[in-house]
Design a protein around this motif. Sequence first.
Motif, PDB file in Angstrom:
ATOM      1  N   ARG A  25       0.755  11.275  -5.464  1.00 20.61           N
ATOM      2  CA  ARG A  25      -0.372  12.183  -5.274  1.00 20.61           C
ATOM      3  C   ARG A  25      -0.450  13.191  -6.410  1.00 20.61           C
ATOM      4  NH1 ARG A  25      -1.783  17.075  -3.547  1.00 20.61           N
ATOM      5  NH2 ARG A  25       0.355  17.735  -3.218  1.00 20.61           N
TER       6      ARG A  25
ATOM      7  N   GLU B 291      -3.991   8.304  -6.194  1.00 16.59           N
ATOM      8  CA  GLU B 291      -4.239   8.456  -4.766  1.00 16.59           C
ATOM      9  C   GLU B 291      -4.034   7.170  -3.976  1.00 16.59           C
ATOM     10  OE1 GLU B 291      -6.498   9.663  -7.025  1.00 16.59           O
ATOM     11  OE2 GLU B 291      -6.123  11.811  -6.789  1.00 16.59           O
ATOM     12  N   LYS B 292      -4.435   6.026  -4.542  1.00 19.67           N
ATOM     13  CA  LYS B 292      -4.287   4.760  -3.813  1.00 19.67           C
ATOM     14  C   LYS B 292      -2.823   4.482  -3.494  1.00 19.67           C
ATOM     15  CE  LYS B 292      -8.426   2.404  -5.380  1.00 19.67           C
ATOM     16  NZ  LYS B 292      -8.967   1.214  -6.027  1.00 19.67           N
TER      17      LYS B 292
ATOM     18  N   ILE C 123      -1.549   6.956  -0.798  1.00 19.88           N
ATOM     19  CA  ILE C 123      -2.000   6.597   0.541  1.00 19.88           C
ATOM     20  C   ILE C 123      -1.142   5.477   1.120  1.00 19.88           C
ATOM     21  CG2 ILE C 123      -3.893   5.497   1.810  1.00 19.88           C
ATOM     22  CD1 ILE C 123      -5.801   7.183   0.075  1.00 19.88           C
TER      23      ILE C 123
ATOM     24  N   SER D 288       0.941   6.121   4.467  1.00 22.50           N
ATOM     25  CA  SER D 288       0.675   5.235   5.607  1.00 22.50           C
ATOM     26  C   SER D 288       1.961   4.611   6.138  1.00 22.50           C
ATOM     27  CB  SER D 288      -0.301   4.140   5.210  1.00 22.50           C
ATOM     28  OG  SER D 288      -1.548   4.690   4.873  1.00 22.50           O
TER      29      SER D 288
ATOM     30  N   TYR E  68       0.770  12.838   7.188  1.00 23.73           N
ATOM     31  CA  TYR E  68      -0.571  12.764   7.755  1.00 23.73           C
ATOM     32  C   TYR E  68      -1.481  13.826   7.138  1.00 23.73           C
ATOM     33  CZ  TYR E  68      -4.397  12.477  11.070  1.00 23.73           C
ATOM     34  OH  TYR E  68      -5.636  12.340  11.623  1.00 23.73           O
TER      35      TYR E  68
ATOM     36  N   TRP F 146      -2.414  12.750   3.629  1.00 18.04           N
ATOM     37  CA  TRP F 146      -3.343  11.631   3.711  1.00 18.04           C
ATOM     38  C   TRP F 146      -4.746  12.143   4.011  1.00 18.04           C
ATOM     39  CZ3 TRP F 146      -5.896   9.383   8.041  1.00 18.04           C
ATOM     40  CH2 TRP F 146      -6.427   8.120   7.811  1.00 18.04           C
ATOM     41  N   GLN F 147      -4.842  13.112   4.919  1.00  8.93           N
ATOM     42  CA  GLN F 147      -6.131  13.723   5.254  1.00  8.93           C
ATOM     43  C   GLN F 147      -6.715  14.473   4.056  1.00  8.93           C
ATOM     44  OE1 GLN F 147      -7.676  12.530   7.630  1.00  8.93           O
ATOM     45  NE2 GLN F 147      -7.518  13.830   9.416  1.00  8.93           N
TER      46      GLN F 147
ATOM     47  N   ARG G 194      -8.306  12.048   1.695  1.00  9.29           N
ATOM     48  CA  ARG G 194      -9.581  11.565   2.253  1.00  9.29           C
ATOM     49  C   ARG G 194     -10.677  12.599   2.061  1.00  9.29           C
ATOM     50  NH1 ARG G 194      -9.667   9.776   8.114  1.00  9.29           N
ATOM     51  NH2 ARG G 194     -11.757   9.207   7.493  1.00  9.29           N
ATOM     52  N   GLU G 195     -10.374  13.872   2.336  1.00 10.18           N
ATOM     53  CA  GLU G 195     -11.363  14.923   2.196  1.00 10.18           C
ATOM     54  C   GLU G 195     -11.774  15.127   0.741  1.00 10.18           C
ATOM     55  OE1 GLU G 195      -9.804  18.380   4.126  1.00 10.18           O
ATOM     56  OE2 GLU G 195      -9.728  17.381   6.083  1.00 10.18           O
TER      57      GLU G 195
ATOM     58  N   LYS H  79     -11.816  12.806  -1.540  1.00 13.89           N
ATOM     59  CA  LYS H  79     -12.675  11.681  -1.911  1.00 13.89           C
ATOM     60  C   LYS H  79     -14.077  11.858  -1.341  1.00 13.89           C
ATOM     61  CE  LYS H  79      -9.358   8.093  -2.816  1.00 13.89           C
ATOM     62  NZ  LYS H  79      -9.051   6.682  -2.678  1.00 13.89           N
ATOM     63  N   LYS H  80     -14.190  12.366  -0.114  1.00 13.56           N
ATOM     64  CA  LYS H  80     -15.491  12.609   0.490  1.00 13.56           C
ATOM     65  C   LYS H  80     -16.254  13.677  -0.293  1.00 13.56           C
ATOM     66  CE  LYS H  80     -14.670  11.289   5.261  1.00 13.56           C
ATOM     67  NZ  LYS H  80     -14.613  11.767   6.660  1.00 13.56           N
TER      68      LYS H  80
END
Length: 61
Positions: free
Chosen positions: A15, A20-21, A24, A28, A47, A50-51, A54-55, A57-58
Amino acid sequence: MSEVRLLYLIGELYRRLGKEKQAIIYFSRVIARKKETIEKGIVNMAYDRWQEIREEKKGAQ
């Protein structure tokens, strides 16, 4: 050092390197072992990270 802790550290290093991939994937793996470990704090941190990914990337979309 436990396997769960080691997986978390690898994920965190990826990270921080901006991969990032890969991060993750390792986070996971930590989350998947939540029933097998007594280190619930590590699972929660994985967790959370990971969140965060995701945020981010969004937000970038």
